[in-house]
Design a protein around this motif. Sequence first.
Motif, PDB file in Angstrom:
ATOM      1  N   TYR A  83      26.334  27.083  -2.053  1.00  0.00           N
ATOM      2  CA  TYR A  83      25.317  26.313  -1.329  1.00  0.00           C
ATOM      3  C   TYR A  83      25.805  24.897  -0.995  1.00  0.00           C
ATOM      4  O   TYR A  83      25.451  24.343   0.047  1.00  0.00           O
ATOM      5  N   LEU A  84      26.605  24.318  -1.898  1.00  0.00           N
ATOM      6  CA  LEU A  84      27.103  22.964  -1.636  1.00  0.00           C
ATOM      7  C   LEU A  84      27.966  22.935  -0.380  1.00  0.00           C
ATOM      8  O   LEU A  84      27.815  22.050   0.473  1.00  0.00           O
ATOM      9  N   ILE A  85      28.871  23.897  -0.251  1.00  0.00           N
ATOM     10  CA  ILE A  85      29.737  23.950   0.937  1.00  0.00           C
ATOM     11  C   ILE A  85      28.903  24.236   2.186  1.00  0.00           C
ATOM     12  O   ILE A  85      29.129  23.635   3.246  1.00  0.00           O
ATOM     13  N   ALA A  86      27.926  25.134   2.053  1.00  0.00           N
ATOM     14  CA  ALA A  86      27.057  25.437   3.198  1.00  0.00           C
ATOM     15  C   ALA A  86      26.292  24.187   3.632  1.00  0.00           C
ATOM     16  O   ALA A  86      26.115  23.930   4.833  1.00  0.00           O
ATOM     17  N   ALA A  87      25.840  23.384   2.650  1.00  0.00           N
ATOM     18  CA  ALA A  87      25.123  22.154   2.985  1.00  0.00           C
ATOM     19  C   ALA A  87      26.039  21.167   3.694  1.00  0.00           C
ATOM     20  O   ALA A  87      25.629  20.496   4.656  1.00  0.00           O
ATOM     21  N   MET A  88      27.295  21.068   3.225  1.00  0.00           N
ATOM     22  CA  MET A  88      28.253  20.166   3.889  1.00  0.00           C
ATOM     23  C   MET A  88      28.481  20.593   5.333  1.00  0.00           C
ATOM     24  O   MET A  88      28.523  19.755   6.237  1.00  0.00           O
ATOM     25  N   ILE A  89      28.632  21.909   5.553  1.00  0.00           N
ATOM     26  CA  ILE A  89      28.838  22.409   6.916  1.00  0.00           C
ATOM     27  C   ILE A  89      27.625  22.094   7.787  1.00  0.00           C
ATOM     28  O   ILE A  89      27.754  21.614   8.921  1.00  0.00           O
ATOM     29  N   GLY A  90      26.437  22.352   7.253  1.00  0.00           N
ATOM     30  CA  GLY A  90      25.222  22.090   8.022  1.00  0.00           C
ATOM     31  C   GLY A  90      25.068  20.625   8.381  1.00  0.00           C
ATOM     32  O   GLY A  90      24.737  20.278   9.525  1.00  0.00           O
ATOM     33  N   LEU A  91      25.321  19.739   7.415  1.00  0.00           N
ATOM     34  CA  LEU A  91      25.205  18.302   7.680  1.00  0.00           C
ATOM     35  C   LEU A  91      26.250  17.838   8.690  1.00  0.00           C
ATOM     36  O   LEU A  91      25.965  17.012   9.567  1.00  0.00           O
ATOM     37  N   ALA A  92      27.477  18.388   8.580  1.00  0.00           N
ATOM     38  CA  ALA A  92      28.542  17.991   9.513  1.00  0.00           C
ATOM     39  C   ALA A  92      28.209  18.437  10.935  1.00  0.00           C
ATOM     40  O   ALA A  92      28.358  17.667  11.893  1.00  0.00           O
ATOM     41  N   VAL A  93      27.762  19.688  11.061  1.00  0.00           N
ATOM     42  CA  VAL A  93      27.429  20.210  12.394  1.00  0.00           C
ATOM     43  C   VAL A  93      26.267  19.415  12.995  1.00  0.00           C
ATOM     44  O   VAL A  93      26.298  19.028  14.171  1.00  0.00           O
ATOM     45  N   TYR A  94      25.234  19.152  12.178  1.00  0.00           N
ATOM     46  CA  TYR A  94      24.061  18.434  12.694  1.00  0.00           C
ATOM     47  C   TYR A  94      24.426  17.001  13.133  1.00  0.00           C
ATOM     48  O   TYR A  94      23.896  16.497  14.128  1.00  0.00           O
ATOM     49  N   THR A  95      25.347  16.357  12.401  1.00  0.00           N
ATOM     50  CA  THR A  95      25.684  14.955  12.690  1.00  0.00           C
ATOM     51  C   THR A  95      26.677  14.826  13.839  1.00  0.00           C
ATOM     52  O   THR A  95      26.706  13.793  14.528  1.00  0.00           O
ATOM     53  N   SER A  96      27.497  15.855  14.064  1.00  0.00           N
ATOM     54  CA  SER A  96      28.593  15.741  15.031  1.00  0.00           C
ATOM     55  C   SER A  96      28.148  15.368  16.452  1.00  0.00           C
ATOM     56  O   SER A  96      28.824  14.548  17.092  1.00  0.00           O
ATOM     57  N   PRO A  97      27.046  15.913  16.997  1.00  0.00           N
ATOM     58  CA  PRO A  97      26.668  15.488  18.355  1.00  0.00           C
ATOM     59  C   PRO A  97      26.276  14.026  18.448  1.00  0.00           C
ATOM     60  O   PRO A  97      26.498  13.390  19.487  1.00  0.00           O
ATOM     61  N   PHE A  98      25.727  13.480  17.364  1.00  0.00           N
ATOM     62  CA  PHE A  98      25.371  12.048  17.382  1.00  0.00           C
ATOM     63  C   PHE A  98      26.641  11.187  17.373  1.00  0.00           C
ATOM     64  O   PHE A  98      26.695  10.139  18.019  1.00  0.00           O
ATOM     65  N   VAL A  99      27.675  11.649  16.631  1.00  0.00           N
ATOM     66  CA  VAL A  99      28.960  10.954  16.672  1.00  0.00           C
ATOM     67  C   VAL A  99      29.547  11.041  18.084  1.00  0.00           C
ATOM     68  O   VAL A  99      30.035  10.050  18.634  1.00  0.00           O
ATOM     69  N   ALA A 100      29.477  12.233  18.671  1.00  0.00           N
ATOM     70  CA  ALA A 100      30.038  12.432  20.010  1.00  0.00           C
ATOM     71  C   ALA A 100      29.345  11.540  21.042  1.00  0.00           C
ATOM     72  O   ALA A 100      30.012  10.939  21.900  1.00  0.00           O
ATOM     73  N   GLU A 101      28.035  11.437  20.961  1.00  0.00           N
ATOM     74  CA  GLU A 101      27.309  10.622  21.937  1.00  0.00           C
ATOM     75  C   GLU A 101      27.591   9.130  21.745  1.00  0.00           C
ATOM     76  O   GLU A 101      27.673   8.377  22.720  1.00  0.00           O
ATOM     77  N   ALA A 102      27.744   8.706  20.485  1.00  0.00           N
ATOM     78  CA  ALA A 102      28.105   7.301  20.238  1.00  0.00           C
ATOM     79  C   ALA A 102      29.477   7.002  20.828  1.00  0.00           C
ATOM     80  O   ALA A 102      29.684   5.974  21.487  1.00  0.00           O
ATOM     81  N   LEU A 103      30.427   7.925  20.612  1.00  0.00           N
ATOM     82  CA  LEU A 103      31.768   7.734  21.167  1.00  0.00           C
ATOM     83  C   LEU A 103      31.755   7.751  22.684  1.00  0.00           C
ATOM     84  O   LEU A 103      32.475   6.994  23.338  1.00  0.00           O
ATOM     85  N   ARG A 104      30.934   8.634  23.250  1.00  0.00           N
ATOM     86  CA  ARG A 104      30.869   8.716  24.719  1.00  0.00           C
ATOM     87  C   ARG A 104      30.374   7.414  25.330  1.00  0.00           C
ATOM     88  O   ARG A 104      30.817   7.006  26.405  1.00  0.00           O
ATOM     89  N   SER A 105      29.452   6.749  24.624  1.00  0.00           N
ATOM     90  CA  SER A 105      28.985   5.452  25.132  1.00  0.00           C
ATOM     91  C   SER A 105      30.124   4.439  25.111  1.00  0.00           C
ATOM     92  O   SER A 105      30.228   3.582  26.003  1.00  0.00           O
ATOM     93  N   GLY A 106      31.001   4.529  24.091  1.00  0.00           N
ATOM     94  CA  GLY A 106      32.156   3.636  24.060  1.00  0.00           C
ATOM     95  C   GLY A 106      33.162   3.977  25.136  1.00  0.00           C
ATOM     96  O   GLY A 106      33.755   3.081  25.751  1.00  0.00           O
ATOM     97  N   ILE A 107      33.352   5.272  25.379  1.00  0.00           N
ATOM     98  CA  ILE A 107      34.286   5.700  26.434  1.00  0.00           C
ATOM     99  C   ILE A 107      33.828   5.166  27.788  1.00  0.00           C
ATOM    100  O   ILE A 107      34.645   4.726  28.605  1.00  0.00           O
TER     101      ILE A 107
END
Length: 215
Positions: A83-107
Amino acid sequence: MDVVIDNLPRYLSGFQLTLLLLVVSGLAALVIGTLIAAMRISPVASLRGFATVYTEIVRNTPLTLVLIFCAFILPYLGSDLPYLIAAMIGLAVYTSPFVAEALRSGINGVAVGQAEAARSIGLGFAQTVGFIVFPQAFRMTVPPLINVFIALTKNTSVAGGFFVAELFTVGKELANANGNAVIAVLLGVATFYLVITVPLGLLAARLERKWVVQR
């Protein structure tokens, strides 16, 4: 505050697990988000389409549903991840688009002429993005990226609903066992979260001041 002092080892155990979720999920989200941001500006239409669909679907899906998918649907499909690894995967996937959009604003803040100059001296798309565009985009997006990771810190509490005994779960168990000291228990939980989020905010402010002067 006796209940906090008496249960300090449990608080520290939950705090360590929260830190582990934050560090592993944050690094994974940074890698995935960077790839998605690169796809959004790719000259290949199919990659841009995939990145757009991924961003819109994931960031508009509640985190609870993402974690339910990782904790219950993946095992149903044959996965035997803890469950710990599954939670890490879920949190990473959920957060990744917000990271991508922040970077896109910088680009978008990088002058178009710099990419054109890079191409004029023979650099390919990957070299232009990796050596010219992304370094400047990261510098310009430190505050929003830090905000994303502060939000991720608080989102780790949702993992407690999926058999991961992080900080909020420890606080919930202590509050149930000490009904006369709920406020003290919750203040203890809030203090440990602030130990993570306040330094992140100070780091963002310091990096922003340093790099703004250099631009």
